[in-house]
Write an enzyme that holds these catalytic residues in place. Sequence first.
Site, mmCIF file in Angstrom:
data_model
loop_
_atom_site.group_PDB
_atom_site.id
_atom_site.type_symbol
_atom_site.label_atom_id
_atom_site.label_comp_id
_atom_site.label_asym_id
_atom_site.label_seq_id
_atom_site.Cartn_x
_atom_site.Cartn_y
_atom_site.Cartn_z
ATOM 1 N N HIS A 141 -15.396 -29.273 -20.681
ATOM 2 C CA HIS A 141 -16.419 -29.628 -19.688
ATOM 3 C C HIS A 141 -16.059 -28.962 -18.359
ATOM 4 O O HIS A 141 -15.535 -29.590 -17.437
ATOM 5 C CB HIS A 141 -16.480 -31.153 -19.535
ATOM 6 N N ASP A 193 -14.616 -33.084 -29.519
ATOM 7 C CA ASP A 193 -14.587 -31.829 -28.762
ATOM 8 C C ASP A 193 -16.021 -31.361 -28.511
ATOM 9 O O ASP A 193 -16.542 -30.488 -29.208
ATOM 10 C CB ASP A 193 -13.792 -30.782 -29.537
ATOM 11 N N GLU A 202 -13.146 -33.125 -20.000
ATOM 12 C CA GLU A 202 -13.072 -32.603 -18.634
ATOM 13 C C GLU A 202 -11.613 -32.376 -18.226
ATOM 14 O O GLU A 202 -10.789 -33.289 -18.326
ATOM 15 C CB GLU A 202 -13.725 -33.577 -17.658
#
EC number: 3.2.1.4
Length: 356
Positions: A141, A193, A202
């Site tokens: 992310h 994932d 993140e």
Amino acid sequence: MTEFGWDVKYAGVQTLVAQILMSGRAGHDAPVFERYQQKAENFMCSCLGKGNRNAQKTPGGLIFRQRWNNMQFVTSASFLATVYSDYLASAGKYLKCSSGSISPNELLSFAKSQVDYILGDNPRATSYMVGYGNNYPRQVHHRGSSIVSFKVNPSFVSCRGGYATWYNRKASDPNLLTGALVGGPDAYDNFADQRDNYEQTEPATYNNAPLIGVLARLHAGHSGYNQLLPVVPVPKPTPRPAPRPRVTPAPRPRVLPVPANAHVTIQQRATSSWALNGKTYYRYSAVVTNKSGKTVKNLKLSIFKLYGPLWGLTKYGNSFIFPSWLNSLPAGKSLEFVYIHTASPAIVSVSSYTLA
């Protein structure tokens, strides 16, 4: 308190205060500092699962505080554990938990277990550091990682366009964010994932920063660094301007001569100097290295013309031996000890040792 993260810093402060206490610099504040140390030790015991109120862990053994970016708590706690382990070893003390006394090495082993989990020793055999190992997060992310490089496609990508075109792609990131540490698994070691799973994929600088310290300490091994070196007192300023003290240049680093086939070498160097009360003090670092192909044991050093305190070795009669936290020196490894006095380097030599 069972957490140390970006919002809660108590355990870090308590650990620093404990270091002041263990180094004998608390003075009349010692009773207050002892309460800080007790809090620090409660935190360490909770991480080990040997306190009255223990930190939650996943079935695979990872510290777990919350689903969103849990890894910050793992790396931060591991960092404090490595630091406190060195503080205890330097002071010759043990961690006091409700279940009994814990050695500094056991605290360091806990930190290593968390790093091992992060790098792939876990139920999913997944490395949570991008680019490390064969199985690591591929849909991080992170905008820079998920949008194609300008060198590959120079077309303009707007803010909204980047989100609309690239964010929801199911393919792997076009740019590998090597070394980034993502949020990690949930309380049951599960991990998805997916780029939109920001709670787990993140990355964050406050995940990586503590981990760097842990990895550096683990790489050093049992090097014998003393964490309780005293702070040199600074003279109080006087109303009248005092003449500038004459600082004698630090002597050039002195490498002690050793035979070409010697198994153990010793190198000394002056690392700093300062003037205080009309005297010039020097801090010397001495590094003892095992040049043999075997493990050095029962090492005894002779030190002459030493006129000040020494840290990192244990006094044994007229000789010095390994510190309490070290009983041997593996092949190719080194240990460091330091001393402070107002003269040229002391004369350090090897009296005896055995090879195993």
